[in-house]
Design a protein around this motif. Structure first.
Motif, short mmCIF file in Angstrom:
data_model
loop_
_atom_site.label_atom_id
_atom_site.label_comp_id
_atom_site.label_asym_id
_atom_site.label_seq_id
_atom_site.Cartn_x
_atom_site.Cartn_y
_atom_site.Cartn_z
N MET A 12 17.92 -47.79 6.19
CA MET A 12 16.91 -48.20 7.16
C MET A 12 16.05 -47.01 7.58
O MET A 12 14.83 -47.13 7.74
N LEU A 13 16.65 -45.85 7.76
CA LEU A 13 15.89 -44.66 8.13
C LEU A 13 14.98 -44.21 7.00
O LEU A 13 13.85 -43.75 7.23
N GLN A 14 15.46 -44.34 5.77
CA GLN A 14 14.65 -43.95 4.63
C GLN A 14 13.41 -44.85 4.49
O GLN A 14 12.31 -44.38 4.19
N LEU A 15 13.60 -46.15 4.77
CA LEU A 15 12.45 -47.07 4.72
C LEU A 15 11.45 -46.74 5.83
O LEU A 15 10.23 -46.84 5.64
N ALA A 16 11.97 -46.36 6.98
CA ALA A 16 11.08 -45.98 8.08
C ALA A 16 10.28 -44.73 7.72
O ALA A 16 9.08 -44.64 8.02
N ALA A 17 10.93 -43.76 7.09
CA ALA A 17 10.23 -42.55 6.66
C ALA A 17 9.14 -42.88 5.65
O ALA A 17 8.04 -42.30 5.68
N ASP A 18 9.43 -43.84 4.76
CA ASP A 18 8.43 -44.28 3.79
C ASP A 18 7.24 -44.94 4.49
O ASP A 18 6.08 -44.75 4.10
N LEU B 62 9.97 -36.36 9.03
CA LEU B 62 11.12 -35.47 9.00
C LEU B 62 12.24 -36.07 9.84
O LEU B 62 11.99 -36.82 10.78
N PHE B 63 13.47 -35.73 9.51
CA PHE B 63 14.61 -36.19 10.28
C PHE B 63 15.02 -35.08 11.25
O PHE B 63 15.28 -33.95 10.85
N THR B 64 15.06 -35.42 12.53
CA THR B 64 15.32 -34.43 13.56
C THR B 64 16.51 -34.86 14.41
O THR B 64 17.04 -35.96 14.27
N LYS B 65 16.91 -33.98 15.29
CA LYS B 65 17.86 -34.32 16.35
C LYS B 65 17.23 -33.88 17.67
O LYS B 65 16.72 -32.77 17.78
N ASP B 66 17.23 -34.77 18.65
CA ASP B 66 16.58 -34.49 19.92
C ASP B 66 17.59 -33.98 20.93
O ASP B 66 18.71 -34.48 21.03
N GLY B 67 17.15 -32.99 21.72
CA GLY B 67 18.04 -32.39 22.70
C GLY B 67 18.29 -33.26 23.91
O GLY B 67 19.27 -33.08 24.63
N GLY B 68 17.39 -34.22 24.16
CA GLY B 68 17.53 -35.08 25.33
C GLY B 68 18.57 -36.16 25.14
O GLY B 68 19.23 -36.26 24.10
N TYR C 66 6.09 -44.37 7.51
CA TYR C 66 5.25 -43.32 8.08
C TYR C 66 4.34 -42.71 7.01
O TYR C 66 3.16 -42.46 7.24
N GLU C 67 4.92 -42.47 5.84
CA GLU C 67 4.13 -41.86 4.76
C GLU C 67 2.99 -42.77 4.35
O GLU C 67 1.88 -42.30 4.03
N ASP C 68 3.22 -44.10 4.36
CA ASP C 68 2.17 -45.05 4.00
C ASP C 68 0.93 -44.86 4.87
O ASP C 68 -0.20 -45.02 4.41
N VAL C 69 1.15 -44.55 6.14
CA VAL C 69 0.05 -44.51 7.11
C VAL C 69 -0.41 -43.09 7.42
O VAL C 69 -1.60 -42.80 7.47
N TYR C 70 0.54 -42.18 7.64
CA TYR C 70 0.20 -40.81 8.03
C TYR C 70 -0.05 -39.89 6.84
O TYR C 70 -0.53 -38.78 7.01
#
Length: 451
Positions: A374-380, A391-397, A382-386
């Protein structure tokens, strides 16, 4: 008509509609705005109905309403649960706003209003993306459910029992959340982790009254001295936490995650300059983005006691206080961490001083494997539009409800944010860059169709 042309043709209409929602002062922390929370929920329910969603319900809770809707006409296709929140932060200090916080204003390609990016603006994208697919194609490529709450800014107290009671109703194959941000303009990111949280308040007492420092100084314990020396034992010289067992359950950073962190290409010298610092600080062996995204912390948020007025008052204070929060990662259990800190403090308290500890917030960390389909499809998407893959990150919050959703519904959570880090969420002049309003609509459409 292409989706890009469709959205452009009704852009002003959609922005005017969003402004209506942003005009409602749905501040969940202030009881005076309870009616506004109900109004915002009813506005949302009406908008969902007009967008073509079905089974629209406004669930009253002991706090503020939870709004549910669905569209379940894609047999054999995945089911997506969209989560978001319609409550907003208080607006103080009001005098720092260029325009009133609940009178939305567009300036320089940005929509200014409280809630513009956190989170009404981002929730609105999902509603309008769903509406667009229904109008363009008369059916959705997946099954959709929405669960939008009004208490995220006050720790989502009513949502966990709602999830437990409605687990079957909310069952889904993926949970989709837009309440985070891109790394920077044009550089999308998907968070694969949020740190957990625990907090405590510490009080140190000595004598039964403040004492004259001339008559008693050097002969009795000083609450401030005792507290400061106690707090100094919590860290080593390299920035590590000295509490026994604190790092149990903290995972090692995988090579994949280290590569993703490195791709952020954060300029630490530029960061230091922007903050007016001579150096950064933290655990040895980790970069800044690794420390704030994937490592646990123990921070002093407030230390106070004794005389704080103008001039001098020569007393030995009988009481001193500290507020402490920890950000947690991996399998760290908030209550276990609190218990370990208590044992450490009790072991190191100065003779003649008495210790009181009060527990505060507790929330577990959230983590997901970036290789999840599911995350890989989401990354794809983003690439379609942007034009560049997320990138895959980790948030400190910490967003405690994300871990709750993941655990209660046993489904992967995809955090597709469209805000930017500098959009002043929780601060005066909150805004949403309309470039990401436009691209966000297209990205959500792409993701739903890719599913």
């Amino acid at each position: 008509m292409s989706y890009e042309a469709y959205f452009q043709s009704i852009r002003e209409q959609q922005l005017d509609e969003l402004k209506q929602w942003l005009s409602i002062p749905s501040i969940s922390a202030l009881s005076a705005h309870k009616a506004d929370l109900n109004k915002a929920a009813e506005w949302l329910a009406d908008t969902l109905t007009r967008a073509g969603l079905e089974n629209v319900e406004v669930h009253q809770t002991g706090g503020h309403p939870i709004v549910y809707a669905d569209h379940l006409h894609a047999p054999g296709k995945p089911t997506v649960l969209v989560y978001g929140h319609y409550d907003v932060q208080p607006v103080d200090p009001l005098h720092l706003w260029t325009t009133p916080p609940f009178e939305p204003d567009i300036r320089d390609g940005k929509l200014y209003a409280r809630g513009a990016t956190d989170d009404k603006g981002q929730v609105f994208l999902h509603i309008k993306a769903i509406e667009a697919i229904l109008k363009q194609e008369e059916k959705l490529p997946v099954n959709i459910k929405l669960c939008i709450e009004g208490e995220e800014e006050i720790s989502s107290r009513s949502l966990p029992p709602f999830l437990t009671a409605n687990r079957d109703k909310l069952a889904s194959d993926v949970i989709l959340i837009s309440d985070t941000s891109l790394l920077e303009p044009g550089k999308p990111a998907i968070s694969t982790g949020l740190r957990g949280l625990c907090s405590l308040e510490v009080t140190v007492n000595t004598a039964n009254t403040d004492l004259h420092s001339g008559s008693f100084g050097g002969g009795v314990p000083n609450a401030l001295h005792a507290l400061v020396s106690l707090l100094a034992t919590l860290h080593d010289d390299q920035g590590g936490v000295s509490v026994d067992g604190f790092y149990e359950g903290v995972p090692e950073l995988s090579s994949l995650m280290r590569e993703e962190f490195a791709k952020q290409m954060l300029d630490e010298d530029q960061l230091k300059a922007s903050l007016g610092l001579d150096s950064l600080y933290g655990e040895d062996g980790f970069s800044f983005v690794e420390r704030v995204g994937a490592r646990p912390t123990l921070e002093l948020n407030g230390v106070y006691g004794g005389f704080q007025g103008e001039g001098t008052k020569t007393v030995i204070p009988k009481e001193a206080h500290a507020k402490i929060t920890c950000r947690l990662v991996g399998d760290q259990d908030p209550q276990d961490i609190l218990d370990k800190i208590k044992r450490h403090l009790e072991k190191h308290i100065q003779p003649g001083a008495k210790l009181q500890i009060k527990d505060g917030e507790k929330a577990r960390a959230f983590n997901i494997d970036p290789s999840d389909r599911m995350l890989q499809l989401a990354a794809d998407a983003y690439e379609d539009v942007y034009g560049t893959r997320a990138l895959f990150t980790k948030d400190g919050g910490s967003i405690p409800i994300v871990e709750t959703f993941s655990r209660e519904l046993a489904a992967p959570v995809v955090m597709m944010g469209f805000g930017l880090p500098d959009e002043n969420l929780h601060a005066p002049n909150e805004h949403f860059n309309l470039e990401n309003f436009d691209k966000g609509l297209l990205t959500i459409v792409s993701f739903l169709k890719r599913l």
